[in-house]
Design a protein around this motif. Structure first.
Motif, PDB file in Angstrom:
ATOM      1  N   ARG A   1       0.835  -1.200   0.000  1.00 24.96           N
ATOM      2  CA  ARG A   1       0.000   0.000   0.000  1.00 24.96           C
ATOM      3  C   ARG A   1       0.868   1.248   0.000  1.00 24.96           C
ATOM      4  O   ARG A   1       0.620   2.195  -0.754  1.00 24.96           O
ATOM      5  CB  ARG A   1      -0.935   0.002   1.211  1.00 24.96           C
ATOM      6  N   ASP A   2       1.915   1.247   0.826  1.00 25.77           N
ATOM      7  CA  ASP A   2       2.826   2.398   0.878  1.00 25.77           C
ATOM      8  C   ASP A   2       3.516   2.609  -0.464  1.00 25.77           C
ATOM      9  O   ASP A   2       3.628   3.745  -0.943  1.00 25.77           O
ATOM     10  CB  ASP A   2       3.869   2.206   1.982  1.00 25.77           C
TER      11      ASP A   2
ATOM     12  N   CYS B   1       4.038   5.551  -5.513  1.00 26.87           N
ATOM     13  CA  CYS B   1       4.013   5.515  -6.974  1.00 26.87           C
ATOM     14  C   CYS B   1       2.943   6.472  -7.509  1.00 26.87           C
ATOM     15  O   CYS B   1       3.191   7.209  -8.471  1.00 26.87           O
ATOM     16  CB  CYS B   1       3.743   4.093  -7.447  1.00 26.87           C
ATOM     17  N   ASP B   2       1.756   6.468  -6.892  1.00 31.32           N
ATOM     18  CA  ASP B   2       0.703   7.401  -7.308  1.00 31.32           C
ATOM     19  C   ASP B   2       1.169   8.841  -7.176  1.00 31.32           C
ATOM     20  O   ASP B   2       0.917   9.672  -8.053  1.00 31.32           O
ATOM     21  CB  ASP B   2      -0.567   7.180  -6.477  1.00 31.32           C
TER      22      ASP B   2
ATOM     23  N   ASN C   1       2.847  13.885  -9.663  1.00 31.28           N
ATOM     24  CA  ASN C   1       3.722  15.060  -9.596  1.00 31.28           C
ATOM     25  C   ASN C   1       4.884  14.994 -10.584  1.00 31.28           C
ATOM     26  O   ASN C   1       5.803  15.801 -10.488  1.00 31.28           O
ATOM     27  CB  ASN C   1       4.264  15.215  -8.171  1.00 31.28           C
ATOM     28  N   HIS C   2       4.836  14.079 -11.533  1.00 35.63           N
ATOM     29  CA  HIS C   2       5.939  13.931 -12.478  1.00 35.63           C
ATOM     30  C   HIS C   2       6.166  15.210 -13.289  1.00 35.63           C
ATOM     31  O   HIS C   2       7.298  15.678 -13.426  1.00 35.63           O
ATOM     32  CB  HIS C   2       5.681  12.755 -13.417  1.00 35.63           C
ATOM     33  N   GLY C   3       5.090  15.785 -13.823  1.00 31.99           N
ATOM     34  CA  GLY C   3       5.219  16.996 -14.643  1.00 31.99           C
ATOM     35  C   GLY C   3       5.814  18.152 -13.866  1.00 31.99           C
ATOM     36  O   GLY C   3       6.720  18.854 -14.344  1.00 31.99           O
ATOM     37  N   ALA C   4       5.299  18.366 -12.664  1.00 30.46           N
ATOM     38  CA  ALA C   4       5.797  19.471 -11.841  1.00 30.46           C
ATOM     39  C   ALA C   4       7.261  19.254 -11.473  1.00 30.46           C
ATOM     40  O   ALA C   4       8.073  20.190 -11.518  1.00 30.46           O
ATOM     41  CB  ALA C   4       4.952  19.611 -10.576  1.00 30.46           C
TER      42      ALA C   4
END
Length: 130
Positions: free
Chosen positions: A73-74, A79-80, A85-88
């Motif tokens: 879960r962690d 990963c989520d 936040n990949h773009g930022a």
């Protein structure tokens, strides 16, 4: 009367033999039942020990499974967050690289005091220049 007495003695002797045979059978049955009871108590003790061991193993396995599920879960949440936040983060890294290049250029002797890059100016104004 003698005949009757003889018959009664014979009947009494027969009854005594039957009684003694019955007592011997009962004694043997009690001994067999006591042995069977001891065997069953021993088996019960073995099964109770096995039950306790199995219960402890089950508890340990469940605890391990819960830890693995929590860890999964962690990882999933992390990963989520990374995907969201990949773009930022990519833009922030690009800005840092640009800033480091400018700093390197300044240290190398370039003068950027009057020059503004288009992308930087657009970011400062909050709009994109076409």
């Amino acid at each position: 009367l003698d005949k009757e007495m003889t018959q009664m003695q014979t009947d009494e002797a027969e009854a005594q033999r039957e009684y003694e045979a019955f007592m011997e059978d009962s004694k043997a049955k009690r001994a067999a039942d006591a042995k069977l009871m001891a065997e069953k108590e021993g088996r019960k003790a073995e099964l109770e020990t096995q039950l306790q061991r199995t219960s402890a193993e089950h508890k340990s396995t469940m605890k391990s499974a819960m830890n693995k599920a929590e860890e999964l879960r962690d990882f999933h949440l992390e990963c989520d967050w990374l995907l969201a936040n990949h773009g930022a983060r990519k833009d922030a890294r690009a800005g840092e690289v640009d800033s480091l290049r400018n700093a390197k250029a300044i240290l190398s002797g370039a003068d950027f005091s009057l020059v503004q890059s288009g992308s930087r100016a657009a970011r400062l104004r909050g709009s994109v220049l076409a």
